[in-house]
Design a protein around this motif. Structure first.
Motif, short mmCIF file in Angstrom:
data_model
loop_
_atom_site.label_atom_id
_atom_site.label_comp_id
_atom_site.label_asym_id
_atom_site.label_seq_id
_atom_site.Cartn_x
_atom_site.Cartn_y
_atom_site.Cartn_z
N VAL A 115 32.08 52.01 48.01
CA VAL A 115 33.28 50.54 47.74
C VAL A 115 33.08 49.84 47.39
O VAL A 115 31.94 49.06 46.79
N LEU A 116 34.15 49.57 47.17
CA LEU A 116 34.20 48.31 45.95
C LEU A 116 34.38 46.77 46.56
O LEU A 116 34.71 46.58 47.48
N PRO A 117 33.78 46.38 46.13
CA PRO A 117 33.83 44.94 45.83
C PRO A 117 35.75 44.52 46.00
O PRO A 117 36.54 44.24 45.43
N VAL A 118 35.55 43.68 47.55
CA VAL A 118 36.77 42.95 47.21
C VAL A 118 37.56 41.84 46.49
O VAL A 118 38.82 41.93 46.37
N ASP A 119 36.42 40.58 46.22
CA ASP A 119 37.31 39.81 44.69
C ASP A 119 36.80 40.66 43.17
O ASP A 119 35.59 41.37 42.95
N CYS A 120 38.13 41.34 42.75
CA CYS A 120 37.40 41.49 41.39
C CYS A 120 36.66 41.03 40.25
O CYS A 120 36.23 41.61 39.33
N ARG A 121 36.73 39.59 40.76
CA ARG A 121 35.10 38.92 39.60
C ARG A 121 33.98 39.44 40.14
O ARG A 121 33.21 39.05 39.30
N LYS A 122 33.71 40.17 41.54
CA LYS A 122 32.37 40.94 41.65
C LYS A 122 31.95 41.88 41.37
O LYS A 122 31.16 42.50 41.67
N ARG A 123 33.40 42.74 41.21
CA ARG A 123 33.20 43.92 40.27
C ARG A 123 32.44 44.56 39.33
O ARG A 123 32.75 43.32 38.46
N SER A 124 32.51 45.44 39.45
CA SER A 124 31.23 45.81 37.86
C SER A 124 31.72 46.28 36.70
O SER A 124 33.72 46.12 36.84
N ARG A 125 32.39 46.10 35.12
CA ARG A 125 33.64 46.46 34.28
C ARG A 125 33.31 48.13 34.44
O ARG A 125 34.18 48.09 34.39
N GLU A 126 32.86 48.57 34.80
CA GLU A 126 32.74 49.97 35.07
C GLU A 126 34.46 50.08 36.47
O GLU A 126 35.26 51.01 36.45
N ASP A 127 33.76 49.29 37.69
CA ASP A 127 34.87 49.02 38.77
C ASP A 127 36.27 48.72 38.09
O ASP A 127 37.38 49.14 38.67
N LEU A 128 36.33 47.93 37.24
CA LEU A 128 37.52 47.88 37.27
C LEU A 128 38.10 48.73 36.03
O LEU A 128 39.40 48.56 35.57
N ARG A 129 37.51 49.17 34.90
CA ARG A 129 38.18 50.17 34.16
C ARG A 129 38.48 51.20 34.84
O ARG A 129 39.84 51.58 34.29
N GLN A 130 38.04 51.58 36.31
CA GLN A 130 38.14 52.70 36.77
C GLN A 130 39.95 53.04 37.31
O GLN A 130 40.90 53.90 37.44
#
Length: 542
Positions: free
Chosen positions: A345-360
């Motif tokens: 489950v991804l955080p709804v706010d991109c500022r709370k996502r990890s670098r790896e989440d953002l990369r994907q």
């Protein structure tokens, strides 16, 4: 055509671009054509071929850095190129009117629609304000605008894109011009709105008996509007024929190439690579709203994207397509629901996502011109994601940049240029290369071909398809045009008013659409034949 019958005669028009050192190069050479009252000529060709440059010259205008080297532009018995600036200013808006490509950016947001539509007629002393208001209301009705008595009291942000485009036509027709210039007026509109706008424009041109120049890169569109077509390439005439003759027997290979690239439903039969059965991304019951009044944009949307799949999200402007992409990427938080990437489950706010989440998950925005920093060279634009996501530096960074350019079929020589020095197609490839730099598992593409000419758009689609086959990237491809995605997508989700109303394989959607709205979208794709516009009917589906 007898010269006595012509409203407009362009003769041997040649235009140069002049650099700061006094050197010049030809950008338009020896263009000639004539127009009678009520006639439409279409200027078509790829971006940069000189279409708009020729059309602007018929107003006696050239862009900064350009000059008219020779030729004449006769508006009945007057050569516009022989007039001084004050005389030209008197003709513009009155005898010659211009409808721009993007009505949304052409209006002043601080003034009412009525104030802007009537301004030229009142300022030039052609009408009193009361007379101009009556004339505007009459034009609103002719153009099929709702609430013609009160629409002038609204502000631009209170109208849809299609309504604004028709309001711009009303503004252009206020002073009953003899010549009307339409510069790609439906490029940014969805297919159903495009049909309504084209029908309104065609009725207006016939009723007002005005001559018109229609600039476009899309033969399917101009086939519905034009009496004759001038095909251009690199500033020169390829051929000039009546629309009927050109469609039946194009005389040049380049024209045939444009015809082949015209939007239509395509489908590769067999041989499509299998996509994985494993889910990459799942969206569960997502709803979202925006603004102080919390306007609903998404209602309980659920879908899934498998590894290596291309899922197209289709619908008219305002249907919620882009909002869905923004919610998935974390750029906009949902009101409820959840998004999972490979079961996480991804955080709804991109500022709370990890670098790896953002990369994907990467996002390619619609307009590369605004998405890329104009102050950075292409080299720096591509360096940043490689440094941030992959932590590359030194020789590895330089190698990575050049590999990215190679993947999107661009030469290394572009690295030291700025975005504004590239063509629209090149910019969109850089925009896409920036997303690829993160080595993502999914890319969200938001209307990335809507502003490109047909040949360039086709090359971008071919690029996405090739990269998918090479690397197994999944795409969420947002578009308003079923013809664009028909030979690209594995599955299609059709959206309307924030909901998914139909969701199936591409083959099933194209062959057996279940919802009336989907059938309407399919029927609204322009056909490359005369008379289609008069036959098609666009009406709201329930």
């Amino acid at each position: 055509m007898d010269s006595e019958d012509a409203i407009l005669q362009v003769r041997d028009l040649s235009i140069d671009a002049v650099d700061r050192h006094g050197g010049s190069r030809i950008i338009v050479e020896d263009i000639s054509f004539s127009l009678a009252p009520g006639q439409v000529i279409a200027l078509i060709g790829e971006s940069g071929c000189g279409k708009t440059t020729v059309a602007l010259a018929t107003m006696g205008y050239t862009r900064p850095g350009c000059r008219i080297r020779k030729g004449s532009v006769w508006l009945q018995d007057e050569d516009l190129l022989a007039l001084d600036a004050a005389q030209l200013q008197a003709r513009r808006g009155r005898d010659i009117a211009y409808i721009a490509q993007s009505a949304a950016s052409a209006f002043n947001r601080a003034l009412t629609i009525g104030k802007q539509v009537t301004e030229v007629a009142v300022v030039k002393g052609l009408m009193t304000q009361k007379q101009a208001d009556r004339r505007a209301e009459q034009l609103y009705r002719q153009l099929g605008l709702p609430d013609s008595e009160s629409i002038g009291n609204r502000y631009p942000h209170q109208l849809s894109g299609g309504q604004l485009q028709r309001v711009m036509a009303a503004m252009a027709m206020m002073c009953q011009p003899r010549l009307l210039i339409l510069d790609e007026p439906t490029t940014s509109l969805d297919v159903t709105t495009q049909v309504e706008v084209l029908q309104a424009f065609k009725r207006m041109i016939r009723r007002q008996h005005v001559a018109a120049i229609y600039i476009s890169h899309d033969l399917s569109v101009v086939a519905q509007m034009a009496d004759q077509i001038l095909v251009m390439k690199e500033g020169r005439k390829v051929e000039l024929q009546s629309t009927e003759n050109l469609l039946q027997a194009p005389g040049q290979d380049y024209t045939r190439k444009l015809m082949e690239a015209a939007p239509r439903l395509l489908r590769v039969q067999g041989g499509r690579p299998r996509r994985s059965a494993e889910d990459l991304l799942t969206v569960h019951g997502v709803s979202a709203s925006y603004g102080a009044n919390r306007v609903t944009a998404l209602r309980h949307v659920s879908l899934r994207v498998r590894k290596g799949e291309i899922l197209a999200v289709i619908g008219e402007s305002g249907s919620g397509k882009t909002t869905l992409g923004r919610v998935i990427s974390g750029l906009m938080p949902p009101d409820n629901g959840r998004i999972e990437l490979q079961g996480k489950v991804l955080p709804v706010d991109c500022r709370k996502r990890s670098r790896e989440d953002l990369r994907q998950i990467q996002f390619v925005f619609q307009s590369a011109q605004t998405a890329l920093n104009p102050r950075h060279r292409i080299r720096r634009i591509l360096e940043r994601p490689l440094e941030f996501y992959l932590e590359l530096g030194g020789r590895a960074l330089e190698t990575g940049i050049r590999e990215l350019l190679d993947r999107v079929d661009l030469p290394d020589e572009l690295l030291d240029r700025y975005p504004w020095e590239l063509s629209g197609g090149q910019l969109q490839r850089i925009n896409f290369a920036r997303a690829l730099a993160a080595e993502p598992k999914m890319i969200i593409c938001d209307e990335i071909t809507s502003a490109l000419d047909t040949l360039v758009a086709k090359s971008i689609i071919d690029l996405l398809s090739r990269l998918k086959q090479q690397s197994g990237i999944a795409y969420l491809f947002i578009s308003h045009d079923l013809s664009t995605v028909s030979n690209l997508a594995d599955s299609i989700a059709v959206m309307r008013k924030g909901e998914i109303i139909e969701y199936n394989s591409t083959e099933t959607i194209l062959k057996s659409p279940r919802h009336e709205y989907t059938r309407m979208l399919l029927d609204s794709i322009p056909k490359l034949r005369i008379g289609w516009l008069e036959e098609v009917s666009v009406h709201p589906a329930q």
